[in-house]
Enzyme design. Sequence first.
Site, mmCIF file in Angstrom:
data_model
loop_
_atom_site.group_PDB
_atom_site.id
_atom_site.type_symbol
_atom_site.label_atom_id
_atom_site.label_comp_id
_atom_site.label_asym_id
_atom_site.label_seq_id
_atom_site.Cartn_x
_atom_site.Cartn_y
_atom_site.Cartn_z
ATOM 1 N N ASN A 66 -41.072 36.922 -7.851
ATOM 2 C CA ASN A 66 -40.451 37.981 -7.070
ATOM 3 C C ASN A 66 -39.151 38.398 -7.746
ATOM 4 O O ASN A 66 -38.236 37.586 -7.898
ATOM 5 C CB ASN A 66 -40.134 37.497 -5.654
ATOM 6 C CG ASN A 66 -39.433 38.588 -4.854
ATOM 7 O OD1 ASN A 66 -40.048 39.607 -4.541
ATOM 8 N ND2 ASN A 66 -38.158 38.413 -4.562
ATOM 9 N N GLU A 67 -39.085 39.652 -8.169
ATOM 10 C CA GLU A 67 -37.839 40.248 -8.617
ATOM 11 C C GLU A 67 -37.107 39.470 -9.704
ATOM 12 O O GLU A 67 -36.034 38.901 -9.464
ATOM 13 C CB GLU A 67 -36.905 40.451 -7.414
ATOM 14 C CG GLU A 67 -37.511 41.309 -6.325
ATOM 15 C CD GLU A 67 -36.489 41.691 -5.252
ATOM 16 O OE1 GLU A 67 -35.389 41.129 -5.236
ATOM 17 O OE2 GLU A 67 -36.798 42.582 -4.449
ATOM 18 N N ARG A 93 -47.731 38.592 2.948
ATOM 19 C CA ARG A 93 -47.146 38.104 1.697
ATOM 20 C C ARG A 93 -46.125 37.011 2.036
ATOM 21 O O ARG A 93 -45.184 37.257 2.780
ATOM 22 C CB ARG A 93 -46.465 39.258 0.948
ATOM 23 C CG ARG A 93 -45.714 38.787 -0.264
ATOM 24 C CD ARG A 93 -45.079 39.917 -1.075
ATOM 25 N NE ARG A 93 -44.345 39.309 -2.166
ATOM 26 C CZ ARG A 93 -43.070 39.549 -2.464
ATOM 27 N NH1 ARG A 93 -42.376 40.449 -1.808
ATOM 28 N NH2 ARG A 93 -42.489 38.906 -3.437
ATOM 29 N N ASN A 111 -41.056 46.208 -5.418
ATOM 30 C CA ASN A 111 -40.140 46.170 -4.274
ATOM 31 C C ASN A 111 -39.166 47.329 -4.412
ATOM 32 O O ASN A 111 -38.501 47.462 -5.439
ATOM 33 C CB ASN A 111 -39.323 44.875 -4.252
ATOM 34 C CG ASN A 111 -40.180 43.660 -3.914
ATOM 35 O OD1 ASN A 111 -41.366 43.788 -3.607
ATOM 36 N ND2 ASN A 111 -39.584 42.494 -3.984
ATOM 37 N N HIS A 135 -40.166 32.680 -5.404
ATOM 38 C CA HIS A 135 -39.248 33.612 -4.742
ATOM 39 C C HIS A 135 -37.879 32.933 -4.706
ATOM 40 O O HIS A 135 -37.381 32.559 -3.644
ATOM 41 C CB HIS A 135 -39.774 33.971 -3.352
ATOM 42 C CG HIS A 135 -39.196 35.244 -2.782
ATOM 43 N ND1 HIS A 135 -39.970 36.308 -2.376
ATOM 44 C CD2 HIS A 135 -37.915 35.622 -2.552
ATOM 45 C CE1 HIS A 135 -39.192 37.286 -1.911
ATOM 46 N NE2 HIS A 135 -37.932 36.885 -2.012
ATOM 47 N N HIS A 165 -25.497 23.840 0.710
ATOM 48 C CA HIS A 165 -24.894 22.560 1.132
ATOM 49 C C HIS A 165 -23.619 22.250 0.353
ATOM 50 O O HIS A 165 -23.014 21.205 0.557
ATOM 51 C CB HIS A 165 -25.900 21.415 0.941
ATOM 52 C CG HIS A 165 -27.092 21.541 1.835
ATOM 53 N ND1 HIS A 165 -28.281 20.901 1.620
ATOM 54 C CD2 HIS A 165 -27.269 22.279 2.971
ATOM 55 C CE1 HIS A 165 -29.147 21.227 2.568
ATOM 56 N NE2 HIS A 165 -28.556 22.066 3.402
ATOM 57 N N ASP A 199 -31.538 25.558 6.515
ATOM 58 C CA ASP A 199 -32.130 24.238 6.784
ATOM 59 C C ASP A 199 -33.241 24.342 7.828
ATOM 60 O O ASP A 199 -34.238 23.625 7.757
ATOM 61 C CB ASP A 199 -31.060 23.262 7.307
ATOM 62 C CG ASP A 199 -30.086 22.854 6.203
ATOM 63 O OD1 ASP A 199 -30.255 23.299 5.049
ATOM 64 O OD2 ASP A 199 -29.144 22.090 6.505
ATOM 65 N N TYR A 254 -36.243 49.821 -2.100
ATOM 66 C CA TYR A 254 -35.520 50.075 -0.855
ATOM 67 C C TYR A 254 -34.675 51.346 -0.887
ATOM 68 O O TYR A 254 -34.553 52.025 0.110
ATOM 69 C CB TYR A 254 -34.568 48.905 -0.546
ATOM 70 C CG TYR A 254 -35.244 47.605 -0.187
ATOM 71 C CD1 TYR A 254 -35.703 46.725 -1.159
ATOM 72 C CD2 TYR A 254 -35.414 47.245 1.146
ATOM 73 C CE1 TYR A 254 -36.308 45.515 -0.817
ATOM 74 C CE2 TYR A 254 -36.015 46.033 1.502
ATOM 75 C CZ TYR A 254 -36.458 45.182 0.514
ATOM 76 O OH TYR A 254 -37.059 43.998 0.867
ATOM 77 N N GLN A 269 -36.392 31.629 2.945
ATOM 78 C CA GLN A 269 -35.807 32.465 3.989
ATOM 79 C C GLN A 269 -36.331 32.159 5.390
ATOM 80 O O GLN A 269 -35.648 32.464 6.366
ATOM 81 C CB GLN A 269 -36.021 33.945 3.650
ATOM 82 C CG GLN A 269 -35.250 34.368 2.399
ATOM 83 C CD GLN A 269 -35.458 35.826 2.043
ATOM 84 O OE1 GLN A 269 -36.422 36.164 1.377
ATOM 85 N NE2 GLN A 269 -34.569 36.698 2.472
ATOM 86 N N GLU A 322 -42.591 45.045 -1.088
ATOM 87 C CA GLU A 322 -41.452 45.035 -0.160
ATOM 88 C C GLU A 322 -40.877 46.428 -0.007
ATOM 89 O O GLU A 322 -40.760 47.168 -0.985
ATOM 90 C CB GLU A 322 -40.299 44.142 -0.640
ATOM 91 C CG GLU A 322 -40.465 42.684 -0.388
ATOM 92 C CD GLU A 322 -39.267 41.870 -0.878
ATOM 93 O OE1 GLU A 322 -38.131 42.377 -0.813
ATOM 94 O OE2 GLU A 322 -39.497 40.745 -1.334
HETATM 95 C C1 PNW Z 1 -35.247 41.518 -1.879
HETATM 96 N N1 PNW Z 1 -30.826 45.462 -4.358
HETATM 97 O O1 PNW Z 1 -34.039 41.384 -2.533
HETATM 98 C C2 PNW Z 1 -35.815 40.114 -1.792
HETATM 99 O O2 PNW Z 1 -37.059 39.985 -2.420
HETATM 100 C C3 PNW Z 1 -35.875 39.580 -0.401
HETATM 101 O O3 PNW Z 1 -35.952 38.189 -0.448
HETATM 102 C C4 PNW Z 1 -34.685 40.075 0.391
HETATM 103 O O4 PNW Z 1 -34.557 39.472 1.620
HETATM 104 C C5 PNW Z 1 -34.866 41.571 0.537
HETATM 105 O O5 PNW Z 1 -35.027 42.206 -0.714
HETATM 106 C C6 PNW Z 1 -33.735 42.240 1.274
HETATM 107 O O6 PNW Z 1 -32.539 42.086 0.568
HETATM 108 C C7 PNW Z 1 -33.290 42.456 -2.929
HETATM 109 O O7 PNW Z 1 -29.617 45.231 -4.505
HETATM 110 C C8 PNW Z 1 -31.922 42.276 -2.952
HETATM 111 O O8 PNW Z 1 -31.319 46.574 -4.650
HETATM 112 C C9 PNW Z 1 -31.121 43.275 -3.429
HETATM 113 C C10 PNW Z 1 -31.678 44.474 -3.882
HETATM 114 C C11 PNW Z 1 -33.031 44.651 -3.847
HETATM 115 C C12 PNW Z 1 -33.843 43.642 -3.374
#
Ligand code: PNW
Length: 493
Positions: free
Chosen positions: A188-189, A99, A329, A144, A61, A74, A331, A41, A397
């Site tokens: 990661n995830e 991180r 993580n 990741h 690509h 890129d 959100y 990223q 996260e």
């Molecule tokens: C994380 N959801 O991804 C990733 O670890 C990061 O790389 C990313 O940039 C960040 O969250 C923001 O998106 C997720 O759908 C993508 O709940 C989707 C979800 C959760 C985390």
Amino acid sequence: MIYKASVIFLSTLAITLAQDEISNKKFPENFMFGTATAAYQVEGGWNEDGKGENIWDYLTHSNPNPIADGSTADISCDSYHKYKEDVAMLKELGVDHYRFSISWSRVLPNGTADKINLAGVTYYKNLIKELKSNNIEPLITLYHWDLPQVLQEQGGWTDEFIIDAFADYAKVCFELFGEDVKYWLTFNEPKQTCLYGYDYGSIAPKIYSPGVGGYKCTHNLLRAHAKAWHIYDQEFRAQQNGKVSITIDTPWFEPDSDSEGDQEAAERQIQFTFGWFANPIFNGDYPEVMKTRVAARSAAEGLNQSRLPEFTDEEITYILGTHDYLGLNMYSSYMVKEAAEPEIGDPSYDNDIGISIYQSDDWETGASSWLNVTPWGIRRLLNWLKKTYNTPIFITENGFSDIDGKLNDDRRINYYKNYISNVRNAIEDGVDVLGYTAWSLMDNFEWMQGFKEKFGLYQVDFDSPNRTRTPKDSVAFFKKVIETRCLVDVCEE
Ligand code: PNW
């Protein structure tokens, strides 16, 4: 019985949360605040100095380019050249940790340990050195999402060879960097990698194999995680004295009502989302509800074995306990209702769960379709994790996206303030939370959304060759929180 207890627990919590007050309790001195990024990223330098191609290079690509704004990473933030500026920003923020992730194909261009790319190694050594000399603890993710493309061509995560390939890569990283690293994350995830990458087919490598690919991928990924953990434990721990774990992502799933059916549906949903990965590592084997449901639906589909692979007894023992903490993580949240059993037809992970889910219209949303502002969810989730796994948790996260990326980002500040406050409340509830990591240090390549959704504390000007970084208002906010360990003007001592 279990559900009754949690009903009472949640309704008490609801009363406390209705006030939505910001905690006036200080964070402990040893609580770690930081920010996060990931290699693909932010780094750019996609083919520089001997780096190999990974599945995201390959995807971005390809023609047509499936990324929302047609972009690639890129160059992205150009952190491959600008890491000193990144560390200066971290220093300005006053973070305890940073991180970031290592790009597998930058260190091992062929994916295999027979050829190490020295320039890639030097890059990460320099970054770690720059962090350490500024008193910032590196927290490193080994994977990741950026699998070397050559390994994908041999089958990727749904093929067993990947277990040894990942373990070899992990060993190389422990050997090369481990002296200066106290916190490692293998993955990661895994849900994003396996479900979105190999089941829904919505992110790289975009393989569509519903109800099958996700389970297969996870079965290998968990064994690869365990193998890497054991290598660290046996060969490196005594000297390097670090901690190794995995970061698992989940939203919080709130039952739509007090009914037993909705309570059970929400629990089943989180077991399929989080327990799928955490249960084998923390409690042993896949969650019972997954084993039962996938086996029953597979049988009804006429298959002679479950689509959910089985671990042998040795594997269960080998994977159980391969953690030194838990990475989280988080959100957003969802409401969950019970639903009629989905009809038997083509295999599907969602039908294996068999519940109904929605986001409330009352919730504020970010730029990302899935992201809503539900700060109370993180407190409930942390309490659920304590009850279910009883282990120290590192929040790796949490963050908010907008479209414009403007410097005046009050909505982001509000998001952080309320989520961090709920983390503090969870600590008060008795959850052992080691640290909090804001996603992200700066605007960057947001996977399938390209540069359209911005999560950064720092704005990055992707039109300037310099990739100029400018602090948003959230930088001053987060800096103050870290400095004072407090979210309000005056905190209780
Ligand atoms: C994380 N959801 O991804 C990733 O670890 C990061 O790389 C990313 O940039 C960040 O969250 C923001 O998106 C997720 O759908 C993508 O709940 C989707 C979800 C959760 C985390």
